[in-house]
Enzyme design. Sequence first.
Site, PDB file in Angstrom:
ATOM      1  N   SER A 261       0.898  -1.265   0.124  1.00  0.00           N
ATOM      2  CA  SER A 261      -0.065   0.146   0.077  1.00  0.00           C
ATOM      3  C   SER A 261       0.796   1.221  -0.119  1.00  0.00           C
ATOM      4  O   SER A 261       2.146   1.197  -0.024  1.00  0.00           O
ATOM      5  CB  SER A 261      -0.828   0.102   1.230  1.00  0.00           C
ATOM      6  OG  SER A 261      -0.215   0.080   2.403  1.00  0.00           O
ATOM      7  N   LYS A 262       0.249   2.422  -0.049  1.00  0.00           N
ATOM      8  CA  LYS A 262       0.933   3.649  -0.033  1.00  0.00           C
ATOM      9  C   LYS A 262       2.056   3.856   0.922  1.00  0.00           C
ATOM     10  O   LYS A 262       3.110   4.362   0.767  1.00  0.00           O
ATOM     11  CB  LYS A 262      -0.148   4.759  -0.031  1.00  0.00           C
ATOM     12  CG  LYS A 262      -0.596   5.285  -1.027  1.00  0.00           C
ATOM     13  CD  LYS A 262      -1.251   6.726  -0.961  1.00  0.00           C
ATOM     14  CE  LYS A 262      -1.976   7.157  -2.264  1.00  0.00           C
ATOM     15  NZ  LYS A 262      -2.586   6.367  -3.049  1.00  0.00           N
ATOM     16  N   ARG A 263       1.547   3.177   2.221  1.00  0.00           N
ATOM     17  CA  ARG A 263       2.789   3.766   3.354  1.00  0.00           C
ATOM     18  C   ARG A 263       4.158   2.897   3.093  1.00  0.00           C
ATOM     19  O   ARG A 263       4.917   3.018   3.789  1.00  0.00           O
ATOM     20  CB  ARG A 263       1.985   3.017   4.658  1.00  0.00           C
ATOM     21  CG  ARG A 263       1.839   1.783   4.865  1.00  0.00           C
ATOM     22  CD  ARG A 263       0.744   1.733   6.129  1.00  0.00           C
ATOM     23  NE  ARG A 263       0.062   0.174   5.984  1.00  0.00           N
ATOM     24  CZ  ARG A 263       0.519  -0.537   6.261  1.00  0.00           C
ATOM     25  NH1 ARG A 263       1.714  -0.752   7.010  1.00  0.00           N
ATOM     26  NH2 ARG A 263      -0.039  -1.782   6.385  1.00  0.00           N
TER      27      ARG A 263
END
Length: 490
Positions: A261-263
Amino acid sequence: MSNQTCSERSESIRVRFAPSPTGHLHIGNVRTALFNYLFAKKHNGNFILRIEDTDFDRVKREYEESILEDLKWLGLIWDEGPDCGGNYRPYRQSERLNIYKELADKLLKEGKAYKCFCSPEELEKKRKESLSKGLPPRYDGKCCNLSREEIVSYEQKGIKPSTRFKVENGLIEFEDIVRGKITFNCSDIGDFVILRSDGISAYNFAASVDDVLMKITHVIRGEDHLSNTPRQILLNQAMGFDSPHFAHLSMILGPDKSRLSKRHGAESVTELREEGYLPEAVINYLSLLGWSSEDGREIMPLNDIIKNFSIERVSKSPAVFDIKKLKWINSHYIKNKDIAELTELSIPFLKKAGVRTETVERQWLYKVIDAIKDNIETLSDINKYAGIFFDEIITPSSQSSPIRGEGQGEGAAEVLKLFKEMIERENDITEDIADKIILGIKEKTNLKGKKLMMPIRIALTGKTEGPELKKIMNILGKERIIKRVNNVIS
Ligand code: GLU
């Protein structure tokens, strides 16, 4: 068919990438596209792009456009697809609804499927009940044996039926190219919907029909689709079709082993592009997610990856996305890129950093990019260095002041005074002259290393690290050097 994004290829191997345009191209999906592409090119086959857009509530045309654009940006050019056509068009499922309907009707007629009048609420209630009892939530077969009268009565009430495929008991076995022999028990599957009550094909049906009609030889896709495969094989058997070969790629996880994911640094190709990764670096990095070259090479241009690629070497363990490694590969491609091309690619990033690139000469810009290319990992890092070259004066922060800053005090004032005098004596600050000036200060002050360089670097750039000093001096030129030194001395 003759469109610049598509090219004609020989028959034989045919693979497809089949994104659903419900969002931007995810990194996991683009790795799937890449492995399909590599497999096709390696075997001189066809790479087909099929748009799976039957989920009308979630699909958007702008996502389709963004997916096509990202694939083109990466150089994963398809041989057949919605924009360029091909012998098996149309390549958008929303344009193939009549094909699915016809085949579903045939299954109905043959008694291999049946009309199901259960409401979504009823099905949801039963699903929850099964789950609460710890049972697999499979359809209970309520509508499987409806009488003619029951069907008519439902229809008279205006209830629109879905079409459900009848799953007979037994085992389904197939050989997965990546994972080996896979077995499913059909009793775990349950009768499943092939046409929804609005008459639109469900995913499994449309995908298996298209794979067969488009003569796909190998279905290479993410492991998350593994449980769909027995359903698709059963459908093919019922329709009298041969199934393609299957290869399910492991998932791409973040370093903490959760779904990417983005993180973890990035999630979509669009983000990577906006961050300033080069397409060749993204391709090179993604090729290493679940595959490795026999000779152990890691940095490889696309043509070499194609040459070395083999689906048999694809690993079944999950791949871990490591943004640091991607940055390392990206910096390699940045360093080795032709300077004119790199400058063109850098211009949007310079503009974003507030630089009015149209007011400066291209040749001078080449020098700037050449000076910073070894210091950046992505093109958006340019932001960190833009001020050095484009601002008129630099105001170092108090901790990094060349005179008062920590560890810089001793001798710094003397270095800068001499530096300014020597600069004033020159006209054109070439890199050789810059070297000569620094050497001259060294001889006069007996200072070396950081004590010698840091005051000058900080006075000129306001930073303690960055491109080579002689390059900075040459790019800034006499006047701006003097202005900056005066600014800190005063
Ligand atoms: N449309 C599906 C997806 O985006 C692809 C399924 C497949 O490759 O069969 O996940």
